[in-house]
Design an enzyme around this catalytic site. Structure first.
Site, mmCIF file in Angstrom:
data_model
loop_
_atom_site.group_PDB
_atom_site.id
_atom_site.type_symbol
_atom_site.label_atom_id
_atom_site.label_comp_id
_atom_site.label_asym_id
_atom_site.label_seq_id
_atom_site.Cartn_x
_atom_site.Cartn_y
_atom_site.Cartn_z
ATOM 1 N N GLU A 165 0.981 -1.091 0.122
ATOM 2 C CA GLU A 165 -0.002 0.073 0.184
ATOM 3 C C GLU A 165 0.705 1.363 0.048
ATOM 4 O OE1 GLU A 165 -2.390 2.956 0.077
ATOM 5 O OE2 GLU A 165 -3.192 0.951 -0.280
ATOM 6 N N ASP A 215 -6.452 -3.949 -5.456
ATOM 7 C CA ASP A 215 -7.813 -3.077 -4.942
ATOM 8 C C ASP A 215 -7.384 -1.711 -5.084
ATOM 9 O OD1 ASP A 215 -9.802 -2.019 -3.435
ATOM 10 O OD2 ASP A 215 -9.198 -2.842 -1.522
ATOM 11 N N SER A 216 -7.486 -1.228 -6.178
ATOM 12 C CA SER A 216 -7.207 0.291 -6.532
ATOM 13 C C SER A 216 -8.351 1.228 -6.547
ATOM 14 C CB SER A 216 -6.258 0.301 -7.840
ATOM 15 O OG SER A 216 -7.251 0.005 -9.201
ATOM 16 N N TYR A 284 -21.031 3.160 -4.520
ATOM 17 C CA TYR A 284 -20.205 3.598 -5.771
ATOM 18 C C TYR A 284 -20.907 4.156 -6.896
ATOM 19 C CZ TYR A 284 -16.415 0.795 -3.522
ATOM 20 O OH TYR A 284 -15.431 0.467 -2.518
#
Length: 348
Positions: A165, A215-216, A284
């Protein structure tokens, strides 16, 4: 977290003073005169600056506005701002919403909420890991909130979980405000690497991982490189034969042009299976998010039919699955006709 890197605002109430509601009528449409100025300047009615995404038109609401989804915005009512900070890479905010619990926001874009994070975290993790037998080494790129780690840890066959990360503030803030998500960091199999995911991948030996989960955030800012062809080539190199990758792949309602490019790149690079799946996440943009699932040449992988079920004995976990099951796994690959046509056209 260094003091100069961040500014904490704990327990801050949002401005309650309404903007001056002098209205004018243009072609029969009523509009608030100060609306445009207040949005552009991001100031409250009394001239004070507001956190990014906090609407000054409707006081007390967060509105997600971005060039990634022009002409629309999703809004949540804010009870209290819990944290504001600026890392070396992005603005970070946490607020308590009225209906979705605590919310993590990066650069004005919602990353997760307590209420619906399960739909994303469980699907991006179990779609790939339930498609291969006995995954042992897993790498997570991004995912600093720890939710993917939490889900990977459900798989007893996994021996090693690496996470890279880039933004340490995201990790620290998640541990403080989202302990039920960041609990993934507590697993002894997890090793955190703070740094650039592309550089990390280039440094690992070829064929290291059984699965890589990317997981961007959206392909602007620090995550842009994670959507480009050289990155997918690096991912393929780091996977064993028959290894799998699952990456966040945007919304079929908003980003088919981006998805077309991702699919085209992946079909050139990954010589095993290449599939697109999707799930619903209410907070989202457009309420859905997609995943690109690919495998390298080697043992065949049928993503649509899970062979490593995790939901048969879910009672053994402290936190039962909330969203994922074998049926929804297979259903995730059923696409609406307009998306299916575009994606399948990239197969030729």
């Amino acid at each position: 977290m260094a003091e100069e890197e961040q500014s904490r605002v704990l327990g801050t109430e949002l401005p309650s003073k309404r903007a001056r509601e002098e209205e004018e009528v243009i072609n029969g449409v009523s509009s608030v005169v100060e609306m445009a100025d207040s949005v552009n300047n991001n100031n409250s009615a009394d001239g004070q600056p507001l956190p990014r995404g906090i609407s000054s038109v409707i006081p007390g609401w967060f509105s997600e506005i971005s060039p990634m989804w022009p002409g629309e915005a999703h809004s949540l009512k804010v009870e209290k701002i819990l944290f504001q900070g600026k890392s070396d890479y992005q603005d970070v905010m946490v607020f308590q919403s009225s209906t979705y619990g605590k919310v993590l926001v990066l650069d004005g874009v919602i990353q997760l909420t307590e209420r619906d994070e399960c739909a994303y975290q469980e699907m991006i993790t179990h779609l790939p890991l339930c498609s291969i037998p006995n995954p042992k080494k897993v790498l997570v790129i991004g995912g600093g909130d720890g939710g993917v780690l939490r889900e990977v840890a459900r798989h007893s066959s996994v021996e090693q979980i690496d996470i890279c990360e880039i933004d340490k503030m995201v990790v620290d803030v998640s541990k403080q405000f989202f302990p039920d998500v960041a609990v993934g960091y507590d697993d002894p199999r997890v090793t955190l690497h703070v740094g650039d995911g592309v550089a990390f991948l280039k440094a690992v030996p070829e064929g290291t991982y059984d699965a890589i989960i990317v997981d961007s955030s959206d392909p602007i800012g620090p995550a842009q490189e994670l959507f480009e062809k050289p990155f997918f080539e690096t991912v393929a190199r780091a996977l064993r034969p028959g290894g799998v990758v699952c990456t966040q792949a945007e919304s079929i309602w908003l980003h088919m042009h981006i998805i077309e490019g991702i699919v085209a790149n992946c079909r050139q690079i990954f010589k095993g299976s290449v599939n697109y799946a999707w799930t619903t996440v209410p907070t989202y943009p457009s309420g859905v998010i997609g995943f690109m699932l690919c495998s390298t040449e080697g043992p065949s992988v049928d993503f649509k039919n899970p062979i490593n079920p995790i939901d048969k004995d879910d009672s053994s976990f402290k936190r039962p699955l909330k969203f994922y099951n074998s049926e929804i796994h297979s259903a995730a690959f059923c696409l609406p006709s307009f998306a299916k046509k575009v994606i399948e056209s990239k197969a030729t």
